[in-house]
Design an enzyme around this catalytic site. Structure first.
Site, mmCIF file in Angstrom:
data_model
loop_
_atom_site.group_PDB
_atom_site.id
_atom_site.type_symbol
_atom_site.label_atom_id
_atom_site.label_comp_id
_atom_site.label_asym_id
_atom_site.label_seq_id
_atom_site.Cartn_x
_atom_site.Cartn_y
_atom_site.Cartn_z
ATOM 1 N N HIS A 1 107.087 44.897 32.984
ATOM 2 C CA HIS A 1 106.873 43.505 33.361
ATOM 3 C C HIS A 1 106.415 43.436 34.806
ATOM 4 O O HIS A 1 107.092 42.870 35.659
ATOM 5 C CB HIS A 1 108.143 42.693 33.134
ATOM 6 C CG HIS A 1 108.641 42.748 31.714
ATOM 7 N ND1 HIS A 1 109.909 42.396 31.332
ATOM 8 C CD2 HIS A 1 108.005 43.125 30.575
ATOM 9 C CE1 HIS A 1 110.038 42.561 30.014
ATOM 10 N NE2 HIS A 1 108.892 43.008 29.545
HETATM 11 C C1 LIG Z 1 107.795 49.203 25.946
HETATM 12 C C2 LIG Z 1 107.363 47.796 26.206
HETATM 13 C C3 LIG Z 1 108.154 46.730 25.775
HETATM 14 C C4 LIG Z 1 107.759 45.420 26.032
HETATM 15 N N1 LIG Z 1 108.512 44.402 25.534
HETATM 16 C C5 LIG Z 1 108.162 43.129 25.805
HETATM 17 C C6 LIG Z 1 108.923 42.038 25.283
HETATM 18 O O1 LIG Z 1 109.870 42.217 24.531
HETATM 19 N N2 LIG Z 1 108.567 40.777 25.625
HETATM 20 C C7 LIG Z 1 107.505 40.522 26.433
HETATM 21 O O2 LIG Z 1 107.265 39.345 26.729
HETATM 22 N N3 LIG Z 1 106.734 41.523 26.896
HETATM 23 C C8 LIG Z 1 107.030 42.818 26.600
HETATM 24 N N4 LIG Z 1 106.249 43.836 27.044
HETATM 25 C C9 LIG Z 1 105.061 43.504 27.856
HETATM 26 C C10 LIG Z 1 103.848 43.199 26.993
HETATM 27 O O3 LIG Z 1 103.514 44.302 26.208
HETATM 28 C C11 LIG Z 1 102.692 42.806 27.900
HETATM 29 O O4 LIG Z 1 103.067 41.647 28.640
HETATM 30 C C12 LIG Z 1 101.423 42.461 27.142
HETATM 31 O O5 LIG Z 1 101.079 43.464 26.233
HETATM 32 C C13 LIG Z 1 100.306 42.258 28.155
HETATM 33 O O6 LIG Z 1 99.107 41.935 27.510
HETATM 34 P P1 LIG Z 1 97.728 42.213 28.236
HETATM 35 O O7 LIG Z 1 96.674 41.753 27.317
HETATM 36 O O8 LIG Z 1 97.786 41.650 29.610
HETATM 37 O O9 LIG Z 1 97.669 43.807 28.443
HETATM 38 P P2 LIG Z 1 97.780 45.002 27.383
HETATM 39 O O10 LIG Z 1 98.435 44.587 26.138
HETATM 40 O O11 LIG Z 1 98.374 46.151 28.112
HETATM 41 O O12 LIG Z 1 96.257 45.340 27.062
HETATM 42 C C14 LIG Z 1 95.381 45.861 28.032
HETATM 43 C C15 LIG Z 1 94.336 46.727 27.347
HETATM 44 O O13 LIG Z 1 93.307 47.019 28.292
HETATM 45 C C16 LIG Z 1 92.913 48.370 28.143
HETATM 46 N N5 LIG Z 1 92.297 48.803 29.412
HETATM 47 C C17 LIG Z 1 92.922 49.022 30.589
HETATM 48 N N6 LIG Z 1 92.030 49.381 31.530
HETATM 49 C C18 LIG Z 1 90.811 49.396 30.930
HETATM 50 C C19 LIG Z 1 89.493 49.685 31.386
HETATM 51 N N7 LIG Z 1 89.250 50.008 32.663
HETATM 52 N N8 LIG Z 1 88.477 49.633 30.480
HETATM 53 C C20 LIG Z 1 88.685 49.300 29.182
HETATM 54 N N9 LIG Z 1 89.926 49.008 28.695
HETATM 55 C C21 LIG Z 1 90.977 49.033 29.572
HETATM 56 C C22 LIG Z 1 94.187 49.089 27.792
HETATM 57 O O14 LIG Z 1 93.933 50.323 27.142
HETATM 58 C C23 LIG Z 1 94.898 48.073 26.893
HETATM 59 O O15 LIG Z 1 94.589 48.265 25.534
HETATM 60 C C24 LIG Z 1 106.576 45.156 26.767
HETATM 61 C C25 LIG Z 1 105.776 46.232 27.176
HETATM 62 C C26 LIG Z 1 106.151 47.535 26.887
HETATM 63 C C27 LIG Z 1 105.251 48.637 27.290
#
Ligand SMILES: Cc1cc2nc3c(=O)[nH]c(=O)nc-3n(C[C@H](O)[C@H](O)[C@H](O)COP(=O)(O)OP(=O)(O)OC[C@H]3O[C@@H](n4cnc5c(N)ncnc54)[C@H](O)[C@@H]3O)c2cc1C
Ligand code: SF4
Length: 586
Positions: free
Chosen positions: A513
């Site tokens: 987080h």
């Molecule tokens: C173990 C774990 C448990 C969690 N549990 C919770 C929970 O219970 N409740 C909650 O609210 N949140 C939880 N989270 C947090 C939640 O997963 C994230 O808040 C959410 O996934 C964020 O979404 P996002 O789209 O910002 O990023 P992400 O889901 O991380 O997606 C980002 C994507 O961008 C890609 N990427 C990165 N850099 C590049 C680049 N330069 N070029 C191309 N692609 C790229 C990555 O490969 C990834 O697929 C948890 C996270 C983890 C790891």
């Protein structure tokens, strides 16, 4: 040599939760949308089949779903007078890579923030006076309110089929829900998870102490569900391989299980995997596209009319800094905004050990639990306490996985016969109560480019400078005392208190987080993006994710991350596409 590709209307960097939401929303407008994802394509039914998804060594300890630090990592230090060193093993946080991003292996605890969380500075100043906020604390209001986000929280909860019980329906407090939550326009789409022994013991003790426990809002399905996109999810089997694991059962809401099946049917959406975006291309006034490299090392220039960074907070900040967009934050002067207000969260736990009570910890799910919210945010009077902020106290029964889960009482030997005996005695007879607390933002916690270390692509690594500060430590100690009181009321033989570790240690897992670095706000001087997540510098660049948070409230972030994405998408669809340009005049 760089190959220039045909122009797209929209290019999205990263295909996790926010990338999928933006793709789904913008393809509805007929735009030609391309998502570039650095990681692999994975099929839920084959790659996460229930016969192999529960391999603890492969997924938890060999990091198969997590990002690879051999290609890019960050450097870390607690304070500016230290030399930051590269993080060579994942620890404190576990961002994902591949289709679905971190959401593949999240728990699914899906919260709405409190209305006052969005007014952190003005609310606290009004209630406690300006002195309540220390000079080095750089918290600020978000520029968006709970009421504005409410419809978008509602949309996300329906996309996911969140299981829960409303505590406040249109302003009326509901028995059995969270009485502190902001007013919601509708009940959760599915009923709460079936409770097991441990959360019920916690809830009974909390109730006896006068608190109002409620079931945690869960993206693990309490029953079969079909979402508004027509995608079906199956009931959770409480397998206990949820956090840090993918769900092969279609029972955990992820971008892949709730949105991708609908997107796959739209001709104006395409997804390229193995596409690592290295920088955003721009002419100083507009983003013109992105540069990416594929797995064979070929470099491509992908032109686009609109660029959306959805790469997770740390990578969004890195891409901004490396692309030279916006003014980097300088902690010496306090000037600049990119990298400013990085924050984390602070967690602690109290374990209760029993002689006879059996809890069957192997029955679990990522968001199976009971929670109290009396000590979260500003739900309690902070007068005279010496800190602001708070956190929730919960009993989540997530897992009893054999390698990771071996609770033992204080005084147990670290190895050998004594340790084995204690594990045997405690495994089925321990309940852990956890606290999950806010971290404010401070002048000396920030992200910038490292002067020494580079990634495999030759880019400077991002450097993280972070430590817990007295406000947040005091808050954590306070809510840990409240958790300890509940633990004592739970009637065990003995308890063990595990305080938040200070100084902050990046090695042990805590939460994924991370927040800030591309924060939102009302002015270009005080923020990187406006209330619609639009860059102040390049109006056709939008930044998703928890980087927008000016500070980190007590809840898990993804409900709010998703609500902000829907809020941004609405503004793009209804305003920006008709009149491309700044959605807020500086
Ligand atoms: C173990 C774990 C448990 C969690 N549990 C919770 C929970 O219970 N409740 C909650 O609210 N949140 C939880 N989270 C947090 C939640 O997963 C994230 O808040 C959410 O996934 C964020 O979404 P996002 O789209 O910002 O990023 P992400 O889901 O991380 O997606 C980002 C994507 O961008 C890609 N990427 C990165 N850099 C590049 C680049 N330069 N070029 C191309 N692609 C790229 C990555 O490969 C990834 O697929 C948890 C996270 C983890 C790891
Ligand atoms: S606990 Fe439920 S949602 Fe989580 S992985 Fe197992 S079946 Fe899927």
């Amino acid at each position: 040599m760089t190959t220039k590709l045909p122009r797209k209307d929209v290019v999205i960097v990263g295909f996790g939760w926010t990338g999928a939401i933006m793709a789904e929303q913008l393809t509805l407008e007929g735009l030609d949308v391309l998502a570039l994802e650095r990681g692999l394509w994975r099929n839920t039914s084959t790659d996460y089949a229930v016969t192999n998804a529960q391999d603890e060594v492969r997924y938890r300890y060999r990091d198969e779903l997590f990002e690879s630090l051999s290609r890019e990592t960050l450097t870390f230090r607690n304070t500016q007078d230290q030399t930051a060193l590269p993080m060579r093993m994942l620890g404190s946080f576990l961002p994902g890579t591949g289709v679905g991003g971190s959401g593949v292996h999240w728990n699914g605890q899906t919260w709405r923030f409190l209305p006052s969380d969005f007014q952190a500075r003005s609310h606290n100043e009004e209630r406690y006076g300006g002195d309540a906020i220390p000079e080095d604390m750089t918290i600020q209001d978000w520029g968006v309110t709970y009421d504005e986000l409410e419809p978008h929280y509602d949309t996300f909860e329906k996309i996911c089929g969140i299981a829960g019980k409303a505590g406040n329906l249109n302003g009326r407090i509901q028995e059995g829900g969270n009485p502190f939550e902001g007013p919601r326009s509708s009940e959760y789409p599915t009923p709460p998870m079936q409770m097991v022994k441990a959360p019920m013991v916690f809830a009974d003790a909390a109730r006896e102490l006068g608190y109002a426990p409620f079931p945690g809002p869960s993206a693990n399905m309490s029953q079969a569900y079909t979402n508004p996109l027509g995608v079906q999810l199956a009931p959770c089997t409480y397998c206990g391989f949820c956090e840090k694991f993918a769900c092969g059962n279609y029972s955990k809401a992820t971008a892949s299980t709730t949105i991708l099946p609908a997107l796959a049917r739209r001709d104006n959406f395409s997804l390229r995997t193995g596409a690592m975006v290295l920088r955003v291309l721009h002419d100083g006034k507009q983003a013109t596209g992105v540069e990416y490299v594929n797995e064979e090392g070929q470099v491509f220039h992908q032109p686009a009319d609109m660029v959306i960074l959805a790469a997770y907070i740390t990578h969004n900040v890195h891409l901004m800094l490396h692309s030279g967009i916006g003014q980097p934050y300088d902690p010496a002067t306090g000037q600049g905004v990119v990298g400013k207000n990085y924050a984390y969260q602070i967690v602690s736990g109290v374990s209760v050990f029993y002689d006879d009570l059996a809890v069957n910890p192997f029955i679990g799910a990522g968001a199976l639990g009971q929670v109290i919210d009396e000590f979260n945010g500003d739900n309690f009077d902070h007068s005279g306490l010496g800190f602001i902020g708070g956190g929730y106290i919960a009993q989540w029964q997530t897992n009893g996985r054999p390698i990771e889960s071996h609770p033992v009482p204080d005084g147990t030997p670290k190895f050998g016969l004594g340790w084995k005996q204690a594990v045997r005695d405690s495994y089925n007879h321990t309940i852990k109560v956890g606290t999950h607390g806010a971290v404010m933002s401070y002048r000396s916690n920030y992200l910038d480019l490292d002067p020494t270390y580079k990634d495999v692509y030759g880019r400077p690594l991002m450097r993280m400078t972070f430590d817990c500060k007295p406000n947040d430590i005091a808050m954590s100690r306070y809510i840990t005392e409240r958790a300890t009181e509940i633990a004592r009321a739970m009637g065990g033989r003995e308890i063990k208190v595990s305080q938040a570790k200070v100084p902050y240690d990046i090695a042990p897992y805590q939460t994924t987080h991370n927040t800030g670095g591309t924060m939102m706000g009302a002015t270009p001087q005080g923020s990187v993006i406006n209330r619609y997540l639009q860059s102040w510098d390049l109006p056709n660049l939008f930044l998703m994710g928890a980087g927008a948070f000016p500070q980190n409230p007590g809840y898990n972030p993804t409900g709010t991350v998703a609500a902000l994405a829907y809020h941004s998408a609405k503004a793009i669809r209804e305003q920006y596409l008709r009149n491309p340009g700044p959605l807020v005049q500086a």
